[in-house]
Design an enzyme around this catalytic site. Sequence first.
Site, PDB file in Angstrom:
ATOM      1  CB  CYS A 113      32.882  38.584  35.799  1.00  0.00           C
ATOM      2  SG  CYS A 113      34.173  37.375  36.078  1.00  0.00           S
ATOM      3  CG  HIS A 122      34.475  42.355  38.375  1.00  0.00           C
ATOM      4  ND1 HIS A 122      33.264  41.733  38.518  1.00  0.00           N
ATOM      5  CD2 HIS A 122      35.389  41.374  38.219  1.00  0.00           C
ATOM      6  CE1 HIS A 122      33.432  40.420  38.469  1.00  0.00           C
ATOM      7  NE2 HIS A 122      34.712  40.175  38.278  1.00  0.00           N
ATOM      8  CD  GLU A 157      31.167  44.561  39.291  1.00  0.00           C
ATOM      9  OE1 GLU A 157      31.254  45.098  38.158  1.00  0.00           O
ATOM     10  OE2 GLU A 157      31.370  43.354  39.486  1.00  0.00           O
TER      11      GLU A 157
END
Lengths: 192, 296
Positions: free
Chosen positions: A78, A175, A177
Site C-alpha cells: 500500500c 495488506h 500482513e
Amino acid sequence: MKQVGVLALQGDFAAHGAAIERAGARAVFVRDREQFAQIDGLVIPGGESTTMLKLLHYDNLMEPLAAFGREKPVFGTCAGAILIARNVFHPTQESLGLMDIGVERNAYGRQIDSRVVEIAVEPEFESRTAPGKLEAVFIRAPIIRRVGPSAHVLAEYRGDPVLVEEGRHLVATFHPELTSDPRVHALFLEKL
Amino acid sequence: MFQFSSEQFRVKVGLAEMLKGGVIMDVTNADQAKIAEDAGASAVMALERVPADIRKEGGVARMANIAVIEKIMATVTIPVMAKARIGHFVEARILESLGVDYIDESEVLTPADEENHIDKGPFKVPFVCGARNLGEALRRIAEGAAMIRTKGEAGSGNIVEAVRHIRTIIKQMKQLTVLGKEEMVHQAKELQAPLELVEWVAEHGKLPVPNFSAGGIATPADAALVMQLGAEAVFVGSGIFKSSDPAARANAVVQAAKNYLDPEKLLAASRALGDAMPGLDISKLPESELLQTRGW
C-alpha cells in the site's frame, strides 16, 4: 535465520513484523540508517505515504533506503508500494523508483470504499507458494496504472495489477500482513 | 455476536492499523490541516473549535461546518476525521455521506443523548470513541467502535488524566489475563461490559481494536509518555494550534511519537520549541466543566 527489516516510522509495521515471523524469518524494526547493514531485506509497511515521505526526509533516510534497494530486496504494501514505485500521481509525489511501475494514490476513493475481497492469483504464484486464492484487504488503496516491461504481475483485482514483482522487489496494493495467509511474505523471503 | 472477522469490521480496524505510531491533529480549517500534513501528521481531525476554545467560550459544540470539512478534505491527502456529538447518529450519517475517513463520537462536543451512544456497527465509516477505563472501552467496542482512545481531559494541556486512563485500561487488561474462566462473569458485571468481550481481552491481553491516547497532550514528552505506557498512537487537540509555533510543535510531536523510546531523539524533538499551550489544574476544575464525564 534471515533478518528482515520493517521500516518503523509510522503505519502497520507491527503487523508486518508478526507476519515476517510467521513466515519464518526474524523481524527487525528499522528507524536508523545504521540498521540497513544488519538486514537481508526490507519491508515498507502500510500507513500514510505522505507522512512516511516526510519522516524519511527528516531522518535523511531517502538515500540510504534507495541505496539498500539497489542491492537488496524490498517489499512494499500500500503506502510502501507507493514509495517503491517510479511514478506516483493523484497527486504527484516523490518516490524511491525501485520498480518500474506507475501508481495512482487513493484510487478507489476514501475509507468507505475500502474492502476485503478474494482475488485469483497467477498459477506461477501458486506454484512458487501454495495453491488457493488470496484474501486481499484494501484500505484507501492505490491502483497500479502502469507496469514496466520487466515487471511481472502475480495477481489482479478487477483487471488492475495488485501484486507485482520486478527482480528482487515486490509490491502489493493490499495488506497481506492483515490476514493469516503467510504466502505473500513467504514469497518475499524466497528472494532474500 | 461480535463480528471481529466480518469484512466491514476488519476494514474499519485496518485503517486504524495504518495510523499506528503516528499523530492525529485537531484542525479547524484547511490552512491548519496543511500545516499538520506538512509536519508529518498521519491524519487530521476536523472540528469547529479546538477543545481549549470550547472550554473557554462555552455554548453548544456541534459537528464542524460541512464546507470547512470539505475544504480540508480537498486540501490534504492524509485521512480526514471529524467529530460527531455523542448519540447524534444523524450528524454521523451526514459525515459518512460526506466521505470522512473516521468519525470521532466525542465527549469534546456537547452530547446529544445522555443515555445512548451511536449504534456504530451498521455504519460503513469507522468510529473512534473515548474511554476512561476498560469497561467503557468495551462498551464502545460492543457498539461498533473500531478504535479506542483515552479521553484524558481535552483542552486542559494537562496529561494527568490521559495517563490515568491509559494506565487504568492497561492494568485492567493485565488483571483479566491472570484470572480463571469462572471469574469472567463476575468481571463482566464489575466492568459493566459484555462477557464475550471480557473473555476476549482475558485471552489476548489487549483490546480487539487499536488503543490510542488523547486528551491533554501538549509536548513531545507527553506524547512519548503515553506511548511508553501502551498507547499505539496519539491525538493532539489544542496542543498544536494553541502553542506559540504550531508547525514546529506539530513536527516535534510527530518525531516524539516515532522515537518514543529514544531519549536522545526526544531531547532533539524538545529543543527550540516556543511556548506550550497554557495548562489547567484539573483538580481546580468544577465537575461540571469536565469533558471526560460525558458519555459513560
